[in-house]
Design a protein around this motif. Structure first.
Motif, PDB file in Angstrom:
ATOM      1  N   GLU A  10     -42.890 -10.516 -20.921  1.00 32.40           N
ATOM      2  CA  GLU A  10     -43.205 -11.872 -21.334  1.00 32.40           C
ATOM      3  C   GLU A  10     -44.066 -12.554 -20.286  1.00 32.40           C
ATOM      4  O   GLU A  10     -44.106 -12.151 -19.114  1.00 32.40           O
ATOM      5  CB  GLU A  10     -41.937 -12.693 -21.573  1.00 32.40           C
ATOM      6  CG  GLU A  10     -41.160 -13.036 -20.321  1.00 32.40           C
ATOM      7  CD  GLU A  10     -39.945 -13.932 -20.606  1.00 32.40           C
ATOM      8  OE1 GLU A  10     -39.585 -14.084 -21.790  1.00 32.40           O
ATOM      9  OE2 GLU A  10     -39.386 -14.469 -19.637  1.00 32.40           O
ATOM     10  N   ASP A  12     -45.220 -16.583 -18.821  1.00 31.26           N
ATOM     11  CA  ASP A  12     -44.932 -18.011 -18.849  1.00 31.26           C
ATOM     12  C   ASP A  12     -46.249 -18.741 -19.115  1.00 31.26           C
ATOM     13  O   ASP A  12     -47.267 -18.114 -19.414  1.00 31.26           O
ATOM     14  CB  ASP A  12     -44.266 -18.481 -17.555  1.00 31.26           C
ATOM     15  CG  ASP A  12     -45.111 -18.173 -16.312  1.00 31.26           C
ATOM     16  OD1 ASP A  12     -46.320 -17.845 -16.459  1.00 31.26           O
ATOM     17  OD2 ASP A  12     -44.565 -18.258 -15.198  1.00 31.26           O
ATOM     18  N   LEU A 190     -48.455 -12.169 -29.303  1.00 26.83           N
ATOM     19  CA  LEU A 190     -47.597 -13.112 -28.592  1.00 26.83           C
ATOM     20  C   LEU A 190     -46.563 -13.683 -29.546  1.00 26.83           C
ATOM     21  O   LEU A 190     -46.827 -13.857 -30.732  1.00 26.83           O
ATOM     22  CB  LEU A 190     -48.415 -14.283 -28.029  1.00 26.83           C
ATOM     23  CG  LEU A 190     -49.594 -13.994 -27.109  1.00 26.83           C
ATOM     24  CD1 LEU A 190     -50.363 -15.292 -26.842  1.00 26.83           C
ATOM     25  CD2 LEU A 190     -49.111 -13.393 -25.803  1.00 26.83           C
ATOM     26  N   THR A 191     -45.388 -13.991 -29.015  1.00 33.23           N
ATOM     27  CA  THR A 191     -44.395 -14.777 -29.738  1.00 33.23           C
ATOM     28  C   THR A 191     -43.904 -15.862 -28.795  1.00 33.23           C
ATOM     29  O   THR A 191     -43.329 -15.566 -27.748  1.00 33.23           O
ATOM     30  CB  THR A 191     -43.210 -13.920 -30.204  1.00 33.23           C
ATOM     31  OG1 THR A 191     -43.692 -12.746 -30.861  1.00 33.23           O
ATOM     32  CG2 THR A 191     -42.334 -14.713 -31.165  1.00 33.23           C
ATOM     33  N   GLU A 192     -44.146 -17.098 -29.158  1.00 31.79           N
ATOM     34  CA  GLU A 192     -43.838 -18.237 -28.289  1.00 31.79           C
ATOM     35  C   GLU A 192     -42.415 -18.733 -28.515  1.00 31.79           C
ATOM     36  O   GLU A 192     -41.967 -18.878 -29.658  1.00 31.79           O
ATOM     37  CB  GLU A 192     -44.825 -19.366 -28.569  1.00 31.79           C
ATOM     38  CG  GLU A 192     -44.642 -20.592 -27.687  1.00 31.79           C
ATOM     39  CD  GLU A 192     -45.654 -21.675 -28.027  1.00 31.79           C
ATOM     40  OE1 GLU A 192     -46.397 -22.082 -27.137  1.00 31.79           O
ATOM     41  OE2 GLU A 192     -45.691 -22.096 -29.210  1.00 31.79           O
ATOM     42  N   ARG A 200     -42.265 -19.620 -22.983  1.00 32.48           N
ATOM     43  CA  ARG A 200     -42.263 -18.186 -22.751  1.00 32.48           C
ATOM     44  C   ARG A 200     -43.004 -17.502 -23.900  1.00 32.48           C
ATOM     45  O   ARG A 200     -42.943 -17.942 -25.051  1.00 32.48           O
ATOM     46  CB  ARG A 200     -40.838 -17.645 -22.667  1.00 32.48           C
ATOM     47  CG  ARG A 200     -40.059 -18.150 -21.476  1.00 32.48           C
ATOM     48  CD  ARG A 200     -40.566 -17.541 -20.166  1.00 32.48           C
ATOM     49  NE  ARG A 200     -39.806 -18.008 -19.019  1.00 32.48           N
ATOM     50  CZ  ARG A 200     -40.127 -19.058 -18.292  1.00 32.48           C
ATOM     51  NH1 ARG A 200     -41.202 -19.772 -18.610  1.00 32.48           N
ATOM     52  NH2 ARG A 200     -39.379 -19.423 -17.267  1.00 32.48           N
ATOM     53  N   TYR A 201     -43.680 -16.396 -23.577  1.00 29.95           N
ATOM     54  CA  TYR A 201     -44.455 -15.670 -24.558  1.00 29.95           C
ATOM     55  C   TYR A 201     -44.129 -14.185 -24.482  1.00 29.95           C
ATOM     56  O   TYR A 201     -44.540 -13.501 -23.535  1.00 29.95           O
ATOM     57  CB  TYR A 201     -45.962 -15.885 -24.325  1.00 29.95           C
ATOM     58  CG  TYR A 201     -46.364 -17.331 -24.428  1.00 29.95           C
ATOM     59  CD1 TYR A 201     -46.698 -17.894 -25.658  1.00 29.95           C
ATOM     60  CD2 TYR A 201     -46.372 -18.147 -23.290  1.00 29.95           C
ATOM     61  CE1 TYR A 201     -47.030 -19.232 -25.756  1.00 29.95           C
ATOM     62  CE2 TYR A 201     -46.714 -19.488 -23.384  1.00 29.95           C
ATOM     63  CZ  TYR A 201     -47.040 -20.025 -24.622  1.00 29.95           C
ATOM     64  OH  TYR A 201     -47.370 -21.357 -24.716  1.00 29.95           O
ATOM     65  N   LEU A 202     -43.357 -13.704 -25.460  1.00 28.79           N
ATOM     66  CA  LEU A 202     -43.174 -12.263 -25.588  1.00 28.79           C
ATOM     67  C   LEU A 202     -44.541 -11.669 -25.881  1.00 28.79           C
ATOM     68  O   LEU A 202     -45.262 -12.157 -26.746  1.00 28.79           O
ATOM     69  CB  LEU A 202     -42.213 -11.956 -26.735  1.00 28.79           C
ATOM     70  CG  LEU A 202     -42.020 -10.484 -27.101  1.00 28.79           C
ATOM     71  CD1 LEU A 202     -41.332  -9.727 -25.961  1.00 28.79           C
ATOM     72  CD2 LEU A 202     -41.223 -10.349 -28.394  1.00 28.79           C
ATOM     73  N   THR A 219     -46.740 -10.417 -15.892  1.00 24.43           N
ATOM     74  CA  THR A 219     -45.614 -10.369 -16.821  1.00 24.43           C
ATOM     75  C   THR A 219     -44.305 -10.139 -16.076  1.00 24.43           C
ATOM     76  O   THR A 219     -44.291  -9.763 -14.900  1.00 24.43           O
ATOM     77  CB  THR A 219     -45.802  -9.238 -17.840  1.00 24.43           C
ATOM     78  OG1 THR A 219     -45.848  -7.978 -17.142  1.00 24.43           O
ATOM     79  CG2 THR A 219     -47.081  -9.426 -18.630  1.00 24.43           C
ATOM     80  N   THR A 222     -38.237  -8.701 -20.296  1.00 27.49           N
ATOM     81  CA  THR A 222     -37.443  -9.539 -21.183  1.00 27.49           C
ATOM     82  C   THR A 222     -36.821  -8.658 -22.254  1.00 27.49           C
ATOM     83  O   THR A 222     -37.323  -7.566 -22.533  1.00 27.49           O
ATOM     84  CB  THR A 222     -38.305 -10.630 -21.850  1.00 27.49           C
ATOM     85  OG1 THR A 222     -37.492 -11.428 -22.700  1.00 27.49           O
ATOM     86  CG2 THR A 222     -39.425 -10.023 -22.669  1.00 27.49           C
ATOM     87  N   GLY A 224     -36.554  -9.891 -25.319  1.00 25.67           N
ATOM     88  CA  GLY A 224     -37.279 -10.320 -26.510  1.00 25.67           C
ATOM     89  C   GLY A 224     -36.411 -10.811 -27.647  1.00 25.67           C
ATOM     90  O   GLY A 224     -36.920 -11.131 -28.733  1.00 25.67           O
ATOM     91  N   ALA A 227     -37.192 -14.392 -29.072  1.00 21.92           N
ATOM     92  CA  ALA A 227     -38.444 -14.416 -29.825  1.00 21.92           C
ATOM     93  C   ALA A 227     -38.258 -13.790 -31.204  1.00 21.92           C
ATOM     94  O   ALA A 227     -38.751 -14.305 -32.211  1.00 21.92           O
ATOM     95  CB  ALA A 227     -39.529 -13.675 -29.049  1.00 21.92           C
TER      96      ALA A 227
END
Length: 381
Positions: A10, A12, A190-192, A200-202, A219, A222, A224, A227
């Motif tokens: 992930e 930031d 990305l998954t916010e 956070r962005y997976l 990175t 995580t 995940g 997300a």
């Protein structure tokens, strides 16, 4: 033999800024969502600071409004009036220009200059499917479109999975979102999520180019899970639903349905639905000259099947002169005969045609009404 999956990672908010800067350093023109002119507008990003942090969207049939969110999420908004079609299949494109010299000779120059190398940041899964549809339409046949082909060939795609669908979204029922469908072609995804200590962005890679760029980003590991839950929750909060069962037969079997008259009484034939649709591709050409008559250019521009002259035949006039026939042509092609031509539906469930219709005509409502009428008259399912 078990395949070992790479650990999830992930970013930031700082890492997102690094992503944008890294794309720019690689010579890519980064296009992403921005908040301007009362809408989420796709435009070039000078940095990640240009993203629409803290903006959300309220959309309904014939309605679209921005609103301030309580958090600072950058991708917590539904589709705006534009799609990535604007950059891959531009509204206007010069095809060639010709000049007549003093001796009367004419030289013709084709416009084949290389376009910018784009990086698309924040592509929704439904719009990713739309790009795949246009790939098939514009480059998958015997007559490939060189304008689209040149722009598409160098595009780097960063998907942003959807966690905040609007009231006009129905991608879940079309199998095009809110998460990435299996087999999707992309570079990074990305998954916010909004955490107590920030965004956070997976992030994961979907291509060798994506893996190469991901290795340069700051990175951290995580699981995940948050997300994934956010995307799954979004699938259950769609504002609309369309039953995709055998739409081809439904469209073919309801050509004389009374429902077409009802929608025609409301339709302004303005063509807004075709302009905002991420898969509509129809164009026309026009020639222009300067005042001397020695310089001429041919331009291609978007056209619409709602235009009265779209079906004009010399000596006959427009084939589709009524609002009923033009709306029926659009809907039956989008949901029906598109399958015959291109092997898929032309609708990805983004909901733009619903939000940006001035009179609020709802494609999902029309399909439901046609099914109901067919059921009572013994027509198609």
């Amino acid at each position: 033999m078990e395949t070992t999956r790479p650990p999830l990672a992930e970013l930031d908010r700082h890492g997102l800024a690094v992503l944008v800067e890294t794309l720019r350093q690689r010579g890519l023109t980064v296009i992403g969502p921005t908040a301007r002119d009362g809408a989420i507008v796709l435009a070039e990003l000078a940095s990640a600071d240009d993203l629409p942090y803290g903006w959300g969207v309220e959309a309904e049939a014939g309605t679209y409004r921005l609103h301030r969110r309580e958090d600072r999420a950058a991708f917590a908004h539904s589709a705006g009036p534009q799609s990535w079609k604007t950059f891959l299949h531009p509204p206007r494109a010069r095809l060639w220009q010709a000049d007549r010299g003093p001796d009367g000779t004419v030289s013709v120059q084709e416009d084949d200059d290389p376009p910018p190398r784009y990086a698309f940041l924040g592509v929704r899964p439904c719009d990713l499917r739309a790009i795949a549809v246009q790939d098939r339409v514009l480059t998958g046949g015997a007559y490939a479109d060189p304008v689209y082909g040149r722009r598409r060939a160098g595009a780097f795609i960063v998907v942003a999975e959807c966690t905040e669908p609007s009231a006009v979204c129905f991608c879940a029922s079309m199998g095009t979102g809110p998460g990435l469908p299996d087999g999707s072609a992309y570079d990074l995804a990305l998954t916010e999520t909004v955490e107590s200590d920030g965004l956070r962005y997976l992030i994961r890679a979907g291509s060798p180019d994506g893996e190469d760029l991901l290795a340069e980003l700051p990175t951290r590991p995580t699981d995940g899970e948050r997300a994934r839950r956010a995307v799954a929750d979004a699938a259950g909060r769609m504002g609309r639903e369309m039953d995709p069962t055998d739409l081809r037969s439904l469209m073919a079997g309801t050509m004389t349905a009374e429902r077409w008259d009802q929608v025609a009484d409301r339709c302004l034939t303005c063509g807004n639905c075709t302009m905002v649709c991420p898969t509509c591709f129809c164009t026309t050409t026009e020639e222009v000259t300067d005042l001397t008559g020695d310089h001429a250019e041919r331009w291609r521009r978007w056209d619409s099947c709602f235009d009265l002259d779209f079906s004009y035949l010399h000596g006959t006039g427009p084939v589709r002169s009524s609002a009923r026939s033009r709306y029926r042509q659009w809907l039956t092609h989008k949901l029906g005969t598109w399958h015959d031509q291109f092997g898929s539906s032309g609708c990805v469930g983004c909901g733009r045609c619903i939000a940006w219709c001035p009179v609020g005509i709802d494609i999902t409502e029309e399909v439901t009404a046609l099914r109901a009428e067919a059921a009572t008259t013994g027509g198609a399912p």
